[in-house]
Design an enzyme around this catalytic site. Structure first.
Site, PDB file in Angstrom:
ATOM      1  N   CYS A 404       0.760  -1.262  -0.041  1.00 42.44           N
ATOM      2  CA  CYS A 404       0.126   0.157  -0.049  1.00 42.44           C
ATOM      3  C   CYS A 404       0.859   1.246   0.039  1.00 42.44           C
ATOM      4  O   CYS A 404       2.107   1.173   0.295  1.00 42.44           O
ATOM      5  CB  CYS A 404      -1.022  -0.037   1.167  1.00 42.44           C
ATOM      6  SG  CYS A 404      -2.232   1.451   1.152  1.00 42.44           S
ATOM      7  N   HIS A 607      -7.840   7.422   6.527  1.00 43.39           N
ATOM      8  CA  HIS A 607      -6.613   8.072   7.133  1.00 43.39           C
ATOM      9  C   HIS A 607      -5.585   8.768   6.355  1.00 43.39           C
ATOM     10  O   HIS A 607      -5.636   8.990   5.075  1.00 43.39           O
ATOM     11  CB  HIS A 607      -5.415   6.606   7.589  1.00 43.39           C
ATOM     12  CG  HIS A 607      -5.519   5.525   6.520  1.00 43.39           C
ATOM     13  ND1 HIS A 607      -6.415   4.673   6.016  1.00 43.39           N
ATOM     14  CD2 HIS A 607      -4.369   5.374   5.544  1.00 43.39           C
ATOM     15  CE1 HIS A 607      -5.827   4.076   5.107  1.00 43.39           C
ATOM     16  NE2 HIS A 607      -4.784   4.460   4.888  1.00 43.39           N
TER      17      HIS A 607
END
Length: 688
Positions: A404, A607
């Site tokens: 990621c 986030h």
């Protein structure tokens, strides 16, 4: 698109009950006109308004489009009066006069929906938080009603006039093409537009309204060739068959499955990447499209109603009586012509394609990613192309990394889910960790990443098998990875009926140790696998102020109505906890713009970006529940978990959250929770 079932229902209605139908019924046939003229435009407006601004947007959009429908009818009536006077003045009999038909407000609905909903949302913000307690309902009802009235007037005059003029121009253009036998030339526009995802705009915005007008007119024998200009599955089938026989690499391997999905399932987008990876193939699609249109023109091929989705089954179901041979032949010939042209192009470039594949260049994966970007969102059909075409590792799988680009938990949760599946399958020797793409090296057997990040991950790990997912919690790709591990790690027995290794309970398998995290890494540590059973009840932390998830950071009923508002709410709780600076919330929005944090199973975990790490004082998590659900990039979400991870101390909690959201019964418990303590308890001992 969500209203296509209404078009299908209308098509079935006309197929059977109009005078030219299989079982004419004068009474039931009275539904045909109102359904196409009122119901379909109104539900299109309702759906569009709801997408923009929930129920308030849906209601005012429906009011506005009603004005457009009535305004169009008024314009047509006035024009019929003028034309009749001119007709009689020219010495013709009034009984021989043919009135203009209705214009159906499909495009009017597409205009009024966003116009109405966005303007209503803007107006609501003007008096937001300024209404005295007890007057909210009064203000909300009257404001929507009054603004709906003004939108209705706007629809009646300028919108109705604009749409009628546009449809008049388009109708004249189509009639001119038909009269001059030039209708096949439309394929020069339609086929490239399909590959760029403009097919729905062309088909449902232009061809469907024009076709419906013809299908409702006895002068056209209640049928229209326009329904076949875009929906013919022949060109796509021909292209995929050419790849199956002459293509190379992943594109060739995935083409047979894609052909079935496209031809039978009607999902045309699966062939778009094949055309994008070699744009010259669009010529083959144009040739096939023109062949199909020409065949239908010469032999009288036409449909009663739109064929949606564009499956051969839908096409045959809507074929007009006496036109089955023409329509079937148009599909076969268009597929054959596309196949011949595409095969010649692929054969001519075969050496170059093989050399590029040998050099590690993955044009197919890039084309799939570009197709998803053109569409504006991912889909199971597109991600399935990548997973079905992925080659197995040359040896046993020892290491899997979930990559990621952020730094808070998307990959950690995905890795937790995949790790549990791998361990339950009995392969505890396989390590599953998560890392930042920036810190990847080419030492892993399998790399799992979000489909929007797959190209970047592949650049750093060219020798690995790459698997793309679009759903972090319940992606079917995870099961495919497990099956791949079982196949290659079980050795020769995998090809026989030898028993599969006995599953090992996840709680009995020690989680792999996380790798040391470099300073620049974002998600390098694997989320520890911690047993979480129904008996695991959280205990309050000794120091609530130092807890990763504070009770004050749990909100049982969020007030936001959309994704951005939910990010603001979850971010505000992180800020109020004292663990992050206020600027961190903006970085959460920036992160969302790059790759969606929708996880699946009603969960989203917004986030911040990796650059926002400096804004985090200590790891913190917030939880906001939305009992009525909100839309998150087209997906339903009821739980928004904001994450601010300073290091790796929040990853244990993310692993437990992942376990909870894999269990539907435990999700139901969260939905029924009546206190913040119950929410925190559901995630186990997280603050010790």
């Amino acid at each position: 698109m969500p209203n296509i079932p209404a078009l299908i229902a209308w098509g079935i209605l006309t197929m059977f009950f109009i005078p030219a139908g299989f079982t004419p019924n004068e009474a039931i046939a009275t539904i045909v006109g109102p359904m196409i003229h009122y119901l379909l435009p109104i539900i299109i407006a309702y759906t569009g308004g709801h997408m923009v601004y929930g129920l308030r947007g849906a209601v005012v959009a429906s009011i506005g489009v009603m004005g457009a429908i009535a305004g169009s009818d008024y314009l047509i009536a006035q024009e019929n009066v003028r034309l009749l006077e001119a007709w009689v003045a020219a010495g013709n009999a009034e009984a021989d006069f043919s009135e203009l038909g209705q214009v159906h407000m499909f495009i009017g609905a597409m205009i009024m929906a966003p116009l109405s909903a966005y303007s209503m949302r803007w107006l609501d913000k003007l008096w937001e938080n300024k209404i005295k307690a007890g007057l909210e309902m009064l203000v909300n009802m009257f404001s929507a009603g009054i603004w709906g009235f003004f939108l209705m007037i706007i629809g009646f005059y300028p919108i109705a006039w604009l749409v009628n003029g546009l449809m008049s121009v388009l109708s004249s253009a189509v009639n001119w093409l038909v009269a001059n036998n030039l209708l096949p030339l439309t394929s020069i526009i339609i086929e490239p537009a399909k590959v760029l995802f403009l097919n729905n705009a062309i088909n449902h915005g232009v061809l469907t309204p024009l076709g419906l007008a013809q299908a409702g007119d006895a002068a056209y024998n209640n049928r229209s060739i326009l329904f076949l200009l875009e929906s013919n599955p022949g060109p796509g089938l021909g292209l995929l068959l050419a790849f199956a026989l002459v293509g190379v690499g992943a594109a060739r391997a995935s083409a047979p499955g894609a052909a079935f999905i496209q031809f039978i399932g009607g999902i045309h987008e699966v062939y778009f990447p094949y055309a994008l990876m070699k744009p010259a193939l669009i010529l083959a699609l144009i040739g096939g499209g023109m062949t199909g249109v020409t065949t239908n023109m010469l032999l009288g091929g036409a449909l009663r109603a739109p064929a949606a989705p564009g499956s051969i089954l839908a096409v045959l179901a809507q074929t007009a009586p006496g036109a089955y041979v023409a329509v079937a032949l148009s599909v076969v010939l268009s597929a054959a012509v596309t196949f011949l042209i595409a095969a010649a192009i692929l054969r001519a470039s075969r050496k170059t394609d093989l050399a590029a594949e040998a050099a590690g260049e993955d044009k197919f994966a890039s084309a799939v990613s570009q197709t998803a970007a053109n569409k504006g969102k991912s889909s199971d059909a597109l991600s399935g192309l990548l997973s079905s075409s992925a080659a197995a590792p040359s040896g046993q799988v020892k290491s899997i990394v979930f990559a990621c680009d952020a730094g808070m938990g998307s990959s950690a949760m995905g890795a937790s889910v995949l790790r549990k599946k791998i361990q339950q399958a009995g392969f505890s020797e396989v390590t599953v960790i998560n890392k930042a793409i920036a810190s990847l090296d080419d030492a892993y057997d399998v790399v799992v990443s979000h489909e929007d990040l797959m190209d970047r991950a592949a650049q750093r790990t060219p020798s690995a098998v790459h698997v793309a997912v679009d759903n972090f919690m319940s992606s079917p790709r995870y099961d495919e990875v497990v099956e791949m591990v079982r196949r290659v790690n079980s050795g020769p027995s995998a090809e026989t009926d030898a028993p599969v290794p006995a599953p090992t309970p996840a709680q009995d398998v020690p989680a792999p140790e996380p790798e040391p995290a470099p300073a620049e890494a974002t998600e390098e540590a694997a989320a520890p696998e911690v047993a979480a059973t129904s008996a695991a009840v959280a205990e309050p932390a000794a120091d609530e102020d130092s807890a990763v998830l504070k009770l004050s950071s749990i909100q049982l009923a969020g007030t936001a109505s959309d994704r951005n508002g939910a990010i603001d709410e979850a971010g505000a709780l992180l800020v109020s906890s004292g663990n992050v600076d206020s600027a961190y919330v903006e970085s959460m929005h920036e992160r969302e713009k790059s790759v969606s944090t929708y996880m699946g199973n009603l969960l989203a975990i917004p986030h911040g970006t990796n650059e926002a790490k400096a804004l985090i004082k200590s790891s913190s998590i917030s939880v906001v529940r939305y009992p009525g659900g909100i839309d998150w990039n087209g997906n339903p979400v009821k739980f928004v978990i904001g994450i601010a991870g300073a290091g790796n101390d929040h990853l244990e909690l993310l692993g437990k959250i992942a376990e909870v959201f894999l269990d539907e019964s435990r999700i139901a418990e969260l939905e029924q929770a009546t206190s913040a303590q119950e929410i925190r308890d559901a995630f186990g001992r997280v603050n010790s």
